[in-house]
Design a protein around this motif. Structure first.
Motif, short mmCIF file in Angstrom:
data_model
loop_
_atom_site.label_atom_id
_atom_site.label_comp_id
_atom_site.label_asym_id
_atom_site.label_seq_id
_atom_site.Cartn_x
_atom_site.Cartn_y
_atom_site.Cartn_z
N GLU A 1 9.47 4.60 -75.19
CA GLU A 1 10.07 4.76 -76.52
C GLU A 1 11.30 5.66 -76.47
O GLU A 1 12.31 5.39 -77.14
N LEU A 2 11.24 6.72 -75.66
CA LEU A 2 12.38 7.62 -75.56
C LEU A 2 13.55 6.93 -74.87
O LEU A 2 14.70 7.03 -75.32
N VAL A 3 13.25 6.20 -73.79
CA VAL A 3 14.31 5.49 -73.08
C VAL A 3 14.92 4.42 -73.99
O VAL A 3 16.14 4.22 -74.00
N ALA A 4 14.09 3.74 -74.78
CA ALA A 4 14.60 2.71 -75.69
C ALA A 4 15.54 3.31 -76.73
O ALA A 4 16.57 2.73 -77.08
N LYS A 5 15.20 4.52 -77.20
CA LYS A 5 16.06 5.20 -78.17
C LYS A 5 17.42 5.51 -77.55
O LYS A 5 18.48 5.25 -78.14
N PHE A 6 17.43 6.08 -76.34
CA PHE A 6 18.69 6.44 -75.69
C PHE A 6 19.48 5.19 -75.30
O PHE A 6 20.70 5.18 -75.36
N ALA A 7 18.77 4.14 -74.87
CA ALA A 7 19.45 2.93 -74.41
C ALA A 7 20.23 2.28 -75.54
O ALA A 7 21.21 1.56 -75.29
N GLY A 8 19.82 2.53 -76.79
CA GLY A 8 20.51 1.93 -77.92
C GLY A 8 21.98 2.33 -77.99
O GLY A 8 22.80 1.59 -78.50
N TYR A 9 22.28 3.53 -77.49
CA TYR A 9 23.70 3.92 -77.47
C TYR A 9 24.11 4.49 -76.12
O TYR A 9 25.07 5.24 -76.02
N GLY A 10 23.34 4.14 -75.09
CA GLY A 10 23.72 4.56 -73.74
C GLY A 10 25.07 3.97 -73.36
O GLY A 10 25.45 2.88 -73.79
N PHE A 11 25.81 4.70 -72.53
CA PHE A 11 27.16 4.29 -72.17
C PHE A 11 27.17 3.79 -70.73
O PHE A 11 26.36 4.21 -69.90
#
Length: 971
Positions: free
Chosen positions: A541-551
């Motif tokens: 869930e945490l990775v999915a949150k960051f991946a949403g605006y990961g660069f």
């Protein structure tokens, strides 16, 4: 003309453009129920009506339908078609896979010899990675693409054309690094090939290549010659009718006066980032509503404009996209010839050109590369050799500059908010620059404070799980990059990097069905590697949150390298860097003003333009920057090149007469000469600006006479040697006061260059507690602030709100920069007379940050001149001799002020002087002091404080008994 599902174009007997435009506008978006209300001449007719109208020509209707059917063509889609790569002058075809492998292996060996290995890596690691990538490229049948891109990049570099280090996910390819397509070692910076090319997600590779914008066309010309002029083309784009453009176009069709249409257009807000529609403009601007209601022609203009708005207006070409085919392009797509372009363009847009099998190559022009190259050339003039590709990435001066946020002009790092972030971060390694480039965007910005606090030990990093700590150590536990998401999935759950790229894509696009499948796979894979289920679910869930605006780290790293190169130049060679930056923004006075302010902040002088020293660009000059002649308003490049050529041929111009005889008035016209004079470019010719401007006609006449004499001598074979004509007889002119000189300079340059109108008020501003704009803006970017500013009025744009109340946007200037303030109705009514261009005012303001800008609201406005006069009780004039008295009396004239006028006269070489008070009162303002300084015989002028001891007044007769010695201390 037009066939649709039901109606046909109406007017058979009228083919004028304006009637056609009105017919289309009034018919295109009108419902059937409304059609009957339109004029019968301006509507679409039904099939039955058209059949009746053309009963005598039934073949016309059949032909119309046939034409419509032929125009409704859609190409069949096909796989990408690449030209065969060839070598040698003969164009011999090669085995592309074998050639790619040969070039890549040889290139990697050269790279490793030149740059060494990444920490802890071996040559075997590099060779294994290269072998893997080449296997994927061959399997996906893309060797030819890599070879084609590498070929034109190598050609560009061999011909001295600056090429960017990379852009986008392509920087993650070691093959690209070996082929010199990119200049970043992907292993050193942890960049992933599968983010660029993934066999599980089949798509064409896409290298976005940055070239020096001045020489980009040379590379495209090479490609055209290499593959054939009939096989290379731009990609077409279509410009749409925006609000202002549609008003101007329809206004011309309706034959409305240009001035009327122009005034209406200026009532439509211009915001390229968020365009305003006509409907929004009309709703928000009462004056547009009033014009619509009161003038039928304006109502027609606005109504037609709203119907046409958003339609395609013209064809243009894609900013970067070029297609290369293996056969003549006309066999694949129709072509369009833009008369302004050397290459034809596809008639299909990018989407359909690719669907037709054409492969797009991006040739982007990046201004920053040109800045770096220009700075390198300026350094070479003084014998300093610099290779931007070989700069050390650990230069202390560069990181000190970044830590202080002194990044005006630095690529990607020059915004006010970014500078604040850099001051907090205090970067000391290249990885910090990569991180801040990736973090400074909406969404990820929320993590900047965590990154900063963890870097400086104020917060403990959270690595989520020991297995992924090595992945997150570089960013102190903050997930910033898409590559980190992929590596976490690989390490924690056993994904291949290709599968992890699909996971990253699903997370970024929030594809729910795919996310559910990937979630189960991620959690089960992690549990299978001894991670407890609760931790696996939490991490997903945490990775999915960051991946949403990961660069994309590959892109961030490539741009961080250009950012570092510009920061290095500014830290170590600031004069050359700023001169190059100003040259590339030569047509943007706002940017030039900003660079000039930055130069002064760094202690670098900006020397005024000079016909004897300036060039077409900005250049270093004895520790300063010499202003460009081509940057002046109304002075074209042709005139500048002519002046520089004459100077090179003749040597420096000795005086104005020699300059006049040298120039060709057909190239340096009267308007250009006036600008040169007002900007101070003729100061070194022994003539002041006032006199130069007063004698422009005589200078032009001398130039015309010299041109005529030269022509006559060329036509006369027996003409004798040219005789030197007499000097120009110059008309005397009264010198400008400093404020007038600066005003003329502002008109010529676009900002105040050699001084500022508020310079004479600095003591008053300090006493009144007024802040400089740059200091005030720095505070306003962190919180809402109130304070006092001073400014010279540059421009005012008055508007009216929905209630009818007037308000204005006023642009001000102070010695540290320019700013805009909104003045609402009450303050505007009380200060309208003060807000004339050139006026000096005090402003009580409040301000707060809005993104990168600071919004300022003026609460109260007052006269700075009046405030200055109130602070001073009078003026003291130091005389060199008594002959100045008559000129002083003339300057003061019959005006009488409240201030005291004192004169100080030196009596002899012993240092004795006399001070006395004139009965004449005077306005004790800085403007008056500036005027008195110009009087011949005046040594100095100063302001008197609020209270001064009064010496003996001058006798009523007005005579000074200079035959008597008067002690300074005695009566």
């Amino acid at each position: 003309l037009v066939a649709t599902n039901e109606p046909f174009f109406a007017k058979r007997d009228d083919h004028e453009a304006h009637d056609a435009l009105i017919c289309i506008a009034e018919g295109k978006l009108v419902a059937d129920s409304e059609r009957r209300q339109l004029s019968p001449d301006y509507r679409f007719k039904t099939r039955a009506e058209m059949a009746t109208l053309f009963a005598d020509l039934p073949e016309a209707l059949a032909s119309t339908v046939e034409i419509a059917r032929r125009c409704a063509f859609r190409p069949t889609t096909q796989a990408p078609i690449l030209p065969r790569f060839s070598v040698g002058d003969s164009g011999e075809a090669v085995d592309e896979a074998a050639e790619l492998r040969r070039q890549a292996e040889e290139g990697l060996a050269r790279r490793l010899r030149a740059h060494g290995l990444a920490g802890g890596r071996t040559e075997e690691d590099y060779r294994d990675r290269l072998a893997f990538e080449l296997g994927v490229i061959e399997k996906m049948k893309y060797p030819g693409y890599f070879l084609i891109v590498a070929d034109f990049i190598k050609w560009a570099k061999a011909h001295g054309i600056p090429v960017g280090p990379g852009r986008g996910s392509g920087a993650g390819s070691l093959t690209a690094y070996a082929l010199t397509i990119t200049d970043l070692d992907p292993i050193r910076f942890g960049l992933i090939f599968e983010r660029f090319l993934n066999p599980d997600r089949v798509s064409m590779p896409d290298f976005d290549i940055d070239f020096c914008q001045d020489r980009r066309d040379e590379v495209i010309a090479y490609v055209r010659e290499r593959y054939g002029a009939d096989r290379v083309a731009h990609i077409i784009t279509f410009g749409k009718l925006q609000a202002r453009a549609v008003l101007r176009d329809v206004g011309r069709v309706l034959q409305m006066p240009y001035g009327q249409v122009d005034r209406l257009c200026k009532l439509v807000p211009h915001n390229p980032a968020n365009p305003v529609t006509l409907a929004q403009a009309i709703a928000g601007e009462p004056r547009l509503q009033e014009a619509h209601d009161s003038e039928p022609i304006v109502a027609k203009l606005l109504d037609i404009g709203q119907r046409l708005e958003g339609l395609y207006r013209h064809a243009s070409t894609h900013a970067a996209g070029v297609v290369i085919a293996d056969r003549p392009l006309i066999d694949l797509v129709p072509l369009y010839r833009d008369p302004r372009a050397q290459l034809p363009a596809t008639q299909f847009n990018m989407k359909w050109a690719e669907a037709a099998g054409l492969v797009k190559f991006d040739f982007l022009g990046l201004k920053t590369l040109t800045v770096i190259e220009t700075a390198r050339e300026l350094l070479a003039r003084k014998g300093v050799a610099l290779d931007p590709a070989r700069l050390p990435l650990d230069d202390p001066a560069t990181y000190e500059l970044l830590a202080h946020g002194d990044t005006v002009g630095v690529f990607q790092l020059e915004g006010a908010g970014m500078r604040d972030a850099l001051r907090k971060l205090k970067p000391d390694r290249f990885e910090d620059i990569i991180a801040i480039v990736a973090l400074y965007r909406p969404g990820p910005m929320d993590n900047i404070d965590s990154y900063v606090n963890r870097k400086h030990g104020r917060e403990q990093p959270d690595y989520l799980h020991p297995a992924i700590q090595p992945i997150l150590e570089e960013t102190y536990g903050v997930i910033i990059y898409q590559e980190q998401v992929m590596q976490i999935a690989q390490t924690l759950s056993g994904f291949s990097l290709g599968e992890a790229d699909l996971l990253r894509r699903a997370m970024g696009k929030k594809i729910k069905k795919e996310m559910a499948q990937q979630r189960n796979r991620f959690i089960e894979g992690a549990v299978g590697k001894s991670v407890d289920r609760g931790s696996a679910e939490f991490i997903f869930e945490l990775v999915a949150k960051f991946a949403g605006y990961g660069f994309n780290k590959s892109h961030a790293a490539a741009y961080a390298l250009i950012a570092y190169q510009t920061a290095y130049l500014k830290a170590n060679h600031p004069i050359e860097f700023l001169a190059a930056s100003m040259t590339l923004d030569i047509g943007n006075t706002d940017k030039l003003n900003g660079f000039a302010q930055e130069a002064r902040r760094m202690g670098i002088r900006i020397e005024p333009p000079s016909v004897n020293r300036s060039e077409a660009g900005f250049i270093p000059s004895d520790g300063a920057i010499r202003y460009s002649l081509a940057a002046l308003r109304n002075v074209g490049r042709q005139a500048v090149d002519h002046i520089c050529a004459e100077r090179q041929k003749r040597g420096s111009f000795k005086d104005v007469s020699e300059f006049a005889r040298a120039i060709n008035p057909r190239l340096v016209n009267k308007r250009a000469l006036e600008t040169l004079a007002a900007a101070g470019a003729l100061d070194e010719l022994g003539i002041d600006r006032t006199t130069a401007l007063a004698n422009v006609d005589r200078i032009m006449a001398a130039g015309n006479q010299s041109l005529a004499d030269d022509t006559g001598r060329q036509n006369d074979l027996f003409a004798g040697a040219a005789r030197t004509p007499p000097p120009i007889e110059l008309r005397a002119a009264k010198p400008w006061v400093p404020t007038d000189r600066l005003s003329r300079e502002f008109e010529a340059v676009g900002f105040f260059l050699t001084g500022h109108p508020l310079d004479d008020y600095l003591d008053v501003l300090e006493a009144l507690g007024a802040e400089s704009w740059v200091d005030f803006a720095a505070k306003a970017r962190t919180r809402r602030v109130v304070g006092t500013l001073a400014g010279t009025v540059l421009a005012m744009r008055e508007r009216h709100g929905k209630s009818g109340n007037a308000y204005a946007f006023v642009t001000f200037s102070d010695p540290t920069g320019q700013f805009e303030a909104v003045v609402f109705s009450e303050a505007l009514a009380a200060s309208r007379e003060l807000l004339q261009p050139g006026g000096a005012v005090l402003l009580d303001v409040e301000a707060e940050a809005d993104g990168e800008t600071v919004k300022v609201r003026a609460q109260r406005i007052s006269s700075l001149e009046a405030a200055a006069e109130a602070r001073h009780s009078g003026i003291k004039i130091y005389l060199e001799d008594t002959r100045a008295l008559d000129s002083i009396a003339e300057q003061v004239g019959g005006r009488s002020g409240q201030g005291e006028l004192r004169l100080v006269l030196r009596l002899d070489d012993a240092g004795r002087e006399v001070e006395f008070v004139l009965p004449q009162g005077i306005d004790a303002t800085p403007k008056q002091r500036s005027a008195l300084k110009l009087v011949e015989g005046v040594a100095a002028v100063s302001a008197l404080g609020p209270a001064q001891p009064r010496p003996q007044p001058l006798p009523k007769g007005g005579c000074l008994p200079i035959n008597r010695t008067i002690s300074h201390a005695g009566p």
